[in-house]
Design a protein around this motif. Structure first.
Motif, PDB file in Angstrom:
ATOM      1  N   PRO A 179      11.349   3.159   3.456  1.00  0.00           N
ATOM      2  CA  PRO A 179      10.095   2.802   4.131  1.00  0.00           C
ATOM      3  C   PRO A 179       9.507   1.465   3.708  1.00  0.00           C
ATOM      4  O   PRO A 179       8.847   0.806   4.507  1.00  0.00           O
ATOM      5  CB  PRO A 179       9.152   3.962   3.765  1.00  0.00           C
ATOM      6  CG  PRO A 179       9.730   4.551   2.523  1.00  0.00           C
ATOM      7  CD  PRO A 179      11.210   4.381   2.651  1.00  0.00           C
ATOM      8  N   PHE A 180       9.753   1.048   2.463  1.00  0.00           N
ATOM      9  CA  PHE A 180       9.167  -0.221   2.004  1.00  0.00           C
ATOM     10  C   PHE A 180       9.800  -1.401   2.729  1.00  0.00           C
ATOM     11  O   PHE A 180       9.105  -2.195   3.377  1.00  0.00           O
ATOM     12  CB  PHE A 180       9.349  -0.380   0.492  1.00  0.00           C
ATOM     13  CG  PHE A 180       8.741  -1.647  -0.050  1.00  0.00           C
ATOM     14  CD1 PHE A 180       7.392  -1.706  -0.369  1.00  0.00           C
ATOM     15  CD2 PHE A 180       9.515  -2.788  -0.227  1.00  0.00           C
ATOM     16  CE1 PHE A 180       6.819  -2.896  -0.850  1.00  0.00           C
ATOM     17  CE2 PHE A 180       8.968  -3.971  -0.708  1.00  0.00           C
ATOM     18  CZ  PHE A 180       7.610  -4.012  -1.021  1.00  0.00           C
ATOM     19  N   PHE A 181      11.122  -1.515   2.636  1.00  0.00           N
ATOM     20  CA  PHE A 181      11.800  -2.680   3.204  1.00  0.00           C
ATOM     21  C   PHE A 181      11.769  -2.665   4.732  1.00  0.00           C
ATOM     22  O   PHE A 181      11.553  -3.703   5.366  1.00  0.00           O
ATOM     23  CB  PHE A 181      13.237  -2.765   2.700  1.00  0.00           C
ATOM     24  CG  PHE A 181      13.329  -3.043   1.229  1.00  0.00           C
ATOM     25  CD1 PHE A 181      12.965  -4.269   0.705  1.00  0.00           C
ATOM     26  CD2 PHE A 181      13.751  -2.050   0.346  1.00  0.00           C
ATOM     27  CE1 PHE A 181      13.031  -4.530  -0.648  1.00  0.00           C
ATOM     28  CE2 PHE A 181      13.822  -2.295  -1.019  1.00  0.00           C
ATOM     29  CZ  PHE A 181      13.460  -3.536  -1.519  1.00  0.00           C
ATOM     30  N   PHE A 182      11.971  -1.492   5.321  1.00  0.00           N
ATOM     31  CA  PHE A 182      11.937  -1.442   6.783  1.00  0.00           C
ATOM     32  C   PHE A 182      10.511  -1.523   7.312  1.00  0.00           C
ATOM     33  O   PHE A 182      10.301  -1.929   8.451  1.00  0.00           O
ATOM     34  CB  PHE A 182      12.654  -0.185   7.297  1.00  0.00           C
ATOM     35  CG  PHE A 182      14.136  -0.380   7.424  1.00  0.00           C
ATOM     36  CD1 PHE A 182      14.674  -0.885   8.595  1.00  0.00           C
ATOM     37  CD2 PHE A 182      14.987  -0.100   6.372  1.00  0.00           C
ATOM     38  CE1 PHE A 182      16.040  -1.098   8.726  1.00  0.00           C
ATOM     39  CE2 PHE A 182      16.354  -0.301   6.485  1.00  0.00           C
ATOM     40  CZ  PHE A 182      16.881  -0.803   7.662  1.00  0.00           C
ATOM     41  N   GLY A 183       9.535  -1.146   6.496  1.00  0.00           N
ATOM     42  CA  GLY A 183       8.149  -1.361   6.881  1.00  0.00           C
ATOM     43  C   GLY A 183       7.864  -2.843   7.057  1.00  0.00           C
ATOM     44  O   GLY A 183       7.203  -3.265   8.016  1.00  0.00           O
ATOM     45  N   ILE A 184       8.373  -3.647   6.119  1.00  0.00           N
ATOM     46  CA  ILE A 184       8.234  -5.105   6.229  1.00  0.00           C
ATOM     47  C   ILE A 184       8.992  -5.628   7.446  1.00  0.00           C
ATOM     48  O   ILE A 184       8.452  -6.374   8.278  1.00  0.00           O
ATOM     49  CB  ILE A 184       8.757  -5.803   4.955  1.00  0.00           C
ATOM     50  CG1 ILE A 184       7.914  -5.421   3.737  1.00  0.00           C
ATOM     51  CG2 ILE A 184       8.772  -7.322   5.141  1.00  0.00           C
ATOM     52  CD1 ILE A 184       8.475  -5.916   2.420  1.00  0.00           C
ATOM     53  N   PHE A 185      10.244  -5.223   7.549  1.00  0.00           N
ATOM     54  CA  PHE A 185      11.129  -5.727   8.611  1.00  0.00           C
ATOM     55  C   PHE A 185      10.573  -5.433  10.004  1.00  0.00           C
ATOM     56  O   PHE A 185      10.465  -6.330  10.854  1.00  0.00           O
ATOM     57  CB  PHE A 185      12.520  -5.104   8.459  1.00  0.00           C
ATOM     58  CG  PHE A 185      13.477  -5.446   9.567  1.00  0.00           C
ATOM     59  CD1 PHE A 185      14.083  -6.688   9.616  1.00  0.00           C
ATOM     60  CD2 PHE A 185      13.753  -4.529  10.567  1.00  0.00           C
ATOM     61  CE1 PHE A 185      14.961  -7.019  10.642  1.00  0.00           C
ATOM     62  CE2 PHE A 185      14.629  -4.837  11.599  1.00  0.00           C
ATOM     63  CZ  PHE A 185      15.232  -6.084  11.633  1.00  0.00           C
ATOM     64  N   ILE A 186      10.202  -4.191  10.244  1.00  0.00           N
ATOM     65  CA  ILE A 186       9.735  -3.806  11.582  1.00  0.00           C
ATOM     66  C   ILE A 186       8.411  -4.466  11.911  1.00  0.00           C
ATOM     67  O   ILE A 186       8.210  -4.977  13.026  1.00  0.00           O
ATOM     68  CB  ILE A 186       9.620  -2.275  11.689  1.00  0.00           C
ATOM     69  CG1 ILE A 186      11.012  -1.645  11.583  1.00  0.00           C
ATOM     70  CG2 ILE A 186       8.949  -1.863  12.997  1.00  0.00           C
ATOM     71  CD1 ILE A 186      10.998  -0.149  11.424  1.00  0.00           C
ATOM     72  N   ALA A 187       7.485  -4.484  10.953  1.00  0.00           N
ATOM     73  CA  ALA A 187       6.177  -5.097  11.199  1.00  0.00           C
ATOM     74  C   ALA A 187       6.326  -6.575  11.554  1.00  0.00           C
ATOM     75  O   ALA A 187       5.669  -7.075  12.478  1.00  0.00           O
ATOM     76  CB  ALA A 187       5.274  -4.925   9.982  1.00  0.00           C
ATOM     77  N   VAL A 188       7.188  -7.270  10.830  1.00  0.00           N
ATOM     78  CA  VAL A 188       7.385  -8.703  11.075  1.00  0.00           C
ATOM     79  C   VAL A 188       8.089  -8.949  12.404  1.00  0.00           C
ATOM     80  O   VAL A 188       7.635  -9.757  13.228  1.00  0.00           O
ATOM     81  CB  VAL A 188       8.175  -9.345   9.919  1.00  0.00           C
ATOM     82  CG1 VAL A 188       8.623 -10.763  10.289  1.00  0.00           C
ATOM     83  CG2 VAL A 188       7.336  -9.382   8.652  1.00  0.00           C
ATOM     84  N   VAL A 189       9.189  -8.236  12.654  1.00  0.00           N
ATOM     85  CA  VAL A 189       9.991  -8.486  13.860  1.00  0.00           C
ATOM     86  C   VAL A 189       9.238  -8.121  15.135  1.00  0.00           C
ATOM     87  O   VAL A 189       9.189  -8.905  16.088  1.00  0.00           O
ATOM     88  CB  VAL A 189      11.327  -7.712  13.790  1.00  0.00           C
ATOM     89  CG1 VAL A 189      12.059  -7.771  15.126  1.00  0.00           C
ATOM     90  CG2 VAL A 189      12.210  -8.286  12.691  1.00  0.00           C
ATOM     91  N   VAL A 190       8.632  -6.941  15.165  1.00  0.00           N
ATOM     92  CA  VAL A 190       7.915  -6.527  16.378  1.00  0.00           C
ATOM     93  C   VAL A 190       6.658  -7.384  16.570  1.00  0.00           C
ATOM     94  O   VAL A 190       6.308  -7.739  17.704  1.00  0.00           O
ATOM     95  CB  VAL A 190       7.561  -5.026  16.322  1.00  0.00           C
ATOM     96  CG1 VAL A 190       6.780  -4.616  17.569  1.00  0.00           C
ATOM     97  CG2 VAL A 190       8.827  -4.188  16.201  1.00  0.00           C
TER      98      VAL A 190
END
Length: 351
Positions: A179-190
């Motif tokens: 959740p930490f790394f994908f939280g960053i990834f998804i928030a930034v990309v979307v």
């Protein structure tokens, strides 16, 4: 062939299909699925507050019908973006519905939004080719549009829809796993997709994004919209605050091209809030709200729909989707202004 394509206004390009058509698809989604969801939720919540009544029942009824018309809305919107003539445009309501609802050979899953997009686009382009080329145009043009769109809906749409749904499942599973790394990834990309001239709403709906991943997508979009709105308040005032804060941060695209540093405050804000959403506050959303941010407050309505309208959820929504995006974007913007990376006027909009 080039002259024929030019005469028929057929342009095979990234701009025409990804920027124009996908953005138009988002409008079709908003006019049907998203608006239907808002009306449905409004009717349900008012019934919960005031008891069963005719107005609430009417809102739920028309909201339900609006949601079922998603395919038609996408079809007309996509055909309009492809500059389809009238007969092709109206027939695309059918091809969009076919793409959204038909299953394929060996695939039991309907094409959904992605299928509607594919069927409408192919049907519209072939329909444009035959439009006004015969003396029985009123028969030939809609027939070709619907038949070609139907073939695409049967052969291509379900496969494309299946791939996107499975990709969405993988993203959601990865978010639960990390959740930490994908939280960053998804928030930034979307969030970046929302500000770019493509549709984050269409992207999230086609991926059927929900759960923690949808929650991260929502705060990422909020970071862009609220971030740009407050960081540019000095240049754009209340009009800019409203236009970007509940409209779209896409208004800043031309300024971003000229002054790329202005993209940093909202994007870094998204990277900070994303893992807070997934790891600390466990925010979730539904697909129709995930890519909308604060646009028409659809992201907030989606959050309440998924998590319930309670005091606990309310303060989390206000904190993560409005207050923190505003505070962090202002702080980062001020630091960058002191460093000389952002200057007065860089955010200026022609409103």
């Amino acid at each position: 062939m080039k002259e024929f394509f030019k005469r028929k206004d057929i342009e095979i390009s990234f701009k025409r299909y990804v920027q124009d058509a996908l953005s138009a698809m988002a409008l079709g989604l908003f006019a049907t699925l998203l608006m239907g969801t808002i009306l449905d939720v409004l009717g349900t919540q008012t019934a919960n507050l005031f008891g069963d009544n005719a107005v609430s029942a009417f809102l739920v009824e028309i909201g339900g019908v609006a949601k079922t018309m998603m395919g038609a809305g996408i079809g007309v919107a996509v055909a309009w973006s492809l500059k389809a003539p009238p007969l092709v445009l109206f027939s695309s309501a059918v091809t969009g519905m076919l793409g959204a609802t038909l299953t394929g050979f060996g695939i039991s899953l309907a094409g959904g939004p992605a299928g509607a997009f594919v069927a409408a686009a192919l049907g519209a382009e072939l329909g444009k080719m035959v439009s006004k080329e015969t003396k029985v145009d009123i028969l030939v043009t809609p027939a070709v549009t619907i038949i070609v769109g139907g073939i695409a809906a049967k052969l291509v749409g379900p496969g494309v829809g299946w791939c996107l749904f499975r990709l969405g499942d993988a993203i959601m599973a990865a978010t639960v796993w990390q959740p930490f790394f994908f939280g960053i990834f998804i928030a930034v990309v979307v969030g970046l997709a929302l500000t770019a001239p493509i549709s984050s709403a269409a992207l999230c709906i086609m991926l059927d994004l929900s759960g923690l991943a949808a929650g991260a997508a929502t705060v990422g979009c909020c970071a862009q919209m609220v971030g740009f709105a407050v960081a540019s308040f000095k240049e754009n005032g209340v009009g800019g605050l409203v236009a970007q804060g509940i409209g779209t941060s896409m208004l800043q695209v031309s300024n971003i091209i000229k002054h790329p540093w202005i993209l940093v405050p909202p994007t870094l804000t998204a990277a900070i809030i994303g893992p807070l959403s997934t790891c600390v506050f466990h925010m979730t959303n539904i697909p129709v709200g995930a890519g909308m941010g604060t646009c028409g407050f659809v992201g907030q309505i989606g959050t309440f729909t998924d998590m319930g309208f309670t005091v606990d959820v309310l303060w989390k929504v206000v904190l993560l989707q409005i207050v923190l995006p505003a505070i962090l974007a202002i702080i980062i913007d001020k630091i960058m202004r002191k460093m000389g990376l952002i200057k007065d006027g860089d955010y200026k909009l022609d409103l």
